[in-house]
Design a protein around this motif. Structure first.
Motif, short mmCIF file in Angstrom:
data_model
loop_
_atom_site.label_atom_id
_atom_site.label_comp_id
_atom_site.label_asym_id
_atom_site.label_seq_id
_atom_site.Cartn_x
_atom_site.Cartn_y
_atom_site.Cartn_z
N ASP A 52 0.82 -1.21 0.00
CA ASP A 52 0.00 0.00 0.00
C ASP A 52 0.86 1.26 0.00
OD1 ASP A 52 -2.14 -1.70 0.03
OD2 ASP A 52 -2.66 -1.36 2.14
N ARG A 53 1.96 1.23 0.73
CA ARG A 53 2.83 2.41 0.75
C ARG A 53 3.52 2.60 -0.60
NH1 ARG A 53 7.96 3.82 4.74
NH2 ARG A 53 8.46 5.81 3.74
N LEU A 54 4.03 1.53 -1.16
CA LEU A 54 4.76 1.64 -2.43
C LEU A 54 3.83 2.07 -3.56
CD1 LEU A 54 6.93 -1.58 -2.04
CD2 LEU A 54 7.71 0.79 -1.83
N ALA A 55 2.57 1.66 -3.48
CA ALA A 55 1.61 1.99 -4.53
C ALA A 55 1.30 3.47 -4.61
CB ALA A 55 0.32 1.20 -4.32
N ILE A 56 1.49 4.19 -3.50
CA ILE A 56 1.15 5.62 -3.48
C ILE A 56 2.39 6.51 -3.33
CG2 ILE A 56 -1.15 5.19 -2.56
CD1 ILE A 56 -0.08 6.09 0.19
N THR A 57 3.59 5.92 -3.52
CA THR A 57 4.82 6.69 -3.35
C THR A 57 5.63 6.65 -4.63
OG1 THR A 57 4.82 5.94 -1.03
CG2 THR A 57 6.79 7.09 -1.83
N PRO A 58 5.41 7.59 -5.55
CA PRO A 58 6.12 7.59 -6.84
C PRO A 58 7.64 7.63 -6.69
CG PRO A 58 4.27 9.10 -6.90
CD PRO A 58 4.40 8.66 -5.47
N ALA A 59 8.13 8.25 -5.63
CA ALA A 59 9.58 8.36 -5.45
C ALA A 59 10.23 7.00 -5.20
CB ALA A 59 9.90 9.30 -4.28
#
Length: 227
Positions: A53-60
């Motif tokens: 979930d974190r990676l899915a919303i963190t483009p960086a």
């Protein structure tokens, strides 16, 4: 991967996102085999979902390549986060944890033998026949990291592996050479994120952007529990 601006082309810096696997079911086998890893526990599955979930919303933290250890706990963690980036998982045996012999010897016997040795002697000591020395393990991991970062220069690499692999990665990127840290060691909690980025400028060196980030686990089970 390159970013274009007019007639100019600027190569993106190579980045390596190190991810430790989630909590797993460990049942020592009588023969001391890798089968003692029975995959992610219920808490480990929640950790992996929080990672996704974190990676899915963190483009960086976008990755172009996702590789992992072949051990069940790492593969399952990698498979859980892969949909966040829409890429496949590539298992690599070279990213497995140190084959130290601790499973065959038993945790207490291994720890007693390990701590009885002066730190410099541990590097080349074979704790159990057929298993790796620290130096051999470090060489294996460093070789894999060098090959990956060379072959995929300018891309974002994500590696799902183990605490020992992440420790060796610190030595590799900082240029310490193989062996264990003797005065301390870098933390790598379960389901943590550690990011390295290559500075192509004046220093031409690897930079640690952050390490052992587990903020995504704060509410992974509906509470403030941290791994």
């Amino acid at each position: 991967m390159a970013r274009h601006h007019g007639a100019e082309c600027m190569t993106m810096p190579t980045s390596v996102l190190l991810i430790r696997h989630g909590d797993y079911v460990h049942r020592p086998s009588p023969a001391g085999e890798a089968a003692s890893d029975h995959g992610l526990s219920p808490w480990g599955l929640l950790q992996a979902k929080a990672l996704h979930d974190r990676l899915a919303i963190t483009p960086a933290l976008r990755a172009d390549l996702l590789v992992c250890s072949t051990l069940p706990r790492a593969r399952q963690t990698a498979e859980a986060i892969a949909p966040a980036w829409g890429i496949d998982v590539r298992p690599m045996p070279a990213l497995c944890e140190w084959e130290s012999g601790n499973e065959a010897l038993g945790a207490e016997a291994f720890a007693a033998q390990f701590h009885a040795l002066p730190a410099p002697e541990r590097r080349h000591h074979r704790f159990h026949p057929g298993c790796e020395t620290v130096a051999e393990f470090a060489h294996r991991v460093c070789t894999a990291l060098a090959e990956l970062t060379t072959r995929h220069a300018g891309q974002g690499l994500a590696i799902v592996a183990h605490g020992g692999v992440i420790e060796v990665a610190f030595q590799h990127f900082l240029g310490f050479g193989p062996g264990l840290f003797e005065g301390g060691y870098p933390a790598a909690d379960q389901a943590s994120l550690t990011l390295w980025r290559h500075d192509q400028g004046r220093h031409d060196a690897w930079v640690q952007v952050f390490a052992n980030d587990t903020d995504h686990l704060r509410h992974a089970d509906g509470s403030d529990h941290l791994a």
